[in-house]
Design a protein around this motif. Structure first.
Motif, short mmCIF file in Angstrom:
data_model
loop_
_atom_site.label_atom_id
_atom_site.label_comp_id
_atom_site.label_asym_id
_atom_site.label_seq_id
_atom_site.Cartn_x
_atom_site.Cartn_y
_atom_site.Cartn_z
N GLY A 176 57.31 43.76 24.43
CA GLY A 176 58.03 42.55 24.81
C GLY A 176 57.21 41.66 25.70
N SER A 177 57.63 40.41 25.80
CA SER A 177 56.88 39.40 26.55
C SER A 177 57.51 39.04 27.87
N THR A 178 58.60 39.70 28.25
CA THR A 178 59.22 39.46 29.56
C THR A 178 59.30 40.78 30.31
N TYR A 241 50.99 32.85 31.27
CA TYR A 241 52.02 33.72 31.83
C TYR A 241 52.52 33.15 33.14
N SER A 242 53.70 33.58 33.53
CA SER A 242 54.27 33.18 34.81
C SER A 242 54.77 34.42 35.53
N LEU A 243 54.69 34.39 36.86
CA LEU A 243 55.18 35.46 37.72
C LEU A 243 56.06 34.85 38.80
N VAL A 297 59.27 41.65 41.03
CA VAL A 297 58.43 40.67 40.35
C VAL A 297 58.89 40.53 38.92
N THR A 298 59.24 39.33 38.54
CA THR A 298 59.64 39.06 37.16
C THR A 298 58.60 38.13 36.52
N GLY A 299 58.53 38.13 35.22
CA GLY A 299 57.56 37.27 34.56
C GLY A 299 57.72 37.25 33.07
N ARG A 300 56.94 36.40 32.46
CA ARG A 300 56.92 36.33 31.00
C ARG A 300 55.55 35.89 30.51
#
Length: 305
Positions: A176-178, A241-243, A297-300
């Motif tokens: 997955g990407s998230t 990507y983002s964090l 920490v969340t991201g995608r």
């Protein structure tokens, strides 16, 4: 787990890339065979073991490039090792002087050899003096293990490293990407052994490595999260990507391009190319009495159009 493959051993030695000789009386072989199609019907040149031994330095055991030195008895030595033996032949102990072995340099100039990464898919054949430069940039050269928790010396292609990370380092693997990860540390003042386990994500037919760790910046610990792409830099640029990290009604967001694992973990970390969280802000996000670090920490990850 380390590999006994001799190609892997060559990667670790990383001999210096030396330009071909420019002597007028030597054969011009400096042009690199960059298009493997030129050799489509050409069989790989077989070089006898005796010739390979002649071109091997007796001290460092690497291939020799001009200037190749010799003693009065004809024993040869590479230019890099000459200062190390204090101008004495390592074979017969005679003084080396400044005799150059032009005959052996010309023999080398007449050779064409397959890339040492042939078993990884490279089909090119290159002049002796161009081969080393090609191999330093060959797209088929293996990658170093991206695991940051130890000085792992394993190298290989991407499928091999993915299996190695899973089986030998017990890395968490996710599809997955998230993602949404929680990092907890009981003593946020310490930075020793503060590298959390690497997490690998599989998405878009590729693999990505998420790192989160602490390191010392000045007098205080700093926390950093960043993503690395398991492939070359030209492919990594196709993704972003983002964090995000936060708490107590505040948040910090980072957006960037994943770095290739061709760049070492330390190089990426020390360039601050990721989400940087100062200790006081990390403790604020964690809440409580500041004696325990609790960060979510969340991201995608997404592919650029």
């Amino acid at each position: 787990m380390s590999s006994a493959n001799p190609y892997f051993d060559d990667v670790r030695t990383k001999p210096e890339v030396i330009d071909p000789p420019q002597d007028d009386d030597m054969m011009d072989v400096s042009e690199s065979v960059s298009d493997p199609a030129r050799n489509g019907g050409k069989p790989n040149v077989v070089v006898s073991s005796s010739v390979r031994e002649l071109l091997e330095c007796p001290v460092c055991l690497n291939a020799m490039y001009p200037p190749i030195h010799q003693c009065s008895n004809g024993h040869t030595l590479c230019s890099g090792c000459k200062p190390r033996v204090h101008n004495r032949c390592p074979t017969c102990r005679h003084e080396l002087g400044n005799i150059r072995c032009l005959a052996l340099e010309k023999v080398a100039a007449s050779l064409e050899l397959p890339c040492k990464y042939q078993t990884f898919g490279c089909v090119g054949i290159y002049p002796y003096y161009s081969k080393l430069k090609h191999e330093s940039q060959c797209v088929y050269r293996p990658y170093n293990c991206p695991y940051a928790g130890s000085e792992c010396t394993v190298v290989g292609d991407i499928p091999f490293l993915v299996a190695h990370l899973k089986d030998d380092h017990k890395v968490d693997m996710h599809n997955g990407s998230t993602f949404n990860h929680r990092y907890v540390k009981s003593n946020p003042q310490e930075v020793e052994n503060a590298t959390w386990m690497l997490t690998v994500f599989s998405c878009f037919g590729q693999y990505f490595c998420l790192h989160f760790e602490a390191f010392q910046l000045g007098m205080a610990p700093v926390y950093i999260a960043f993503l690395r792409f398991m492939g070359d830099d030209n492919e990594a640029k196709n993704y972003s990507y983002s964090l995000e990290v936060g708490g107590n009604g505040r948040k910090t967001v980072w957006q960037g391009v994943p770095r290739s694992i061709r760049d070492s973990h330390r190089k990426v970390r020390d360039s601050f190319d990721g989400l940087i969280i100062q200790r006081n802000m990390a403790l604020f996000f964690s809440g409580g009495d500041g004696k325990e670090l609790k960060l979510r920490v969340t991201g995608r990850i997404w592919k650029e159009q």
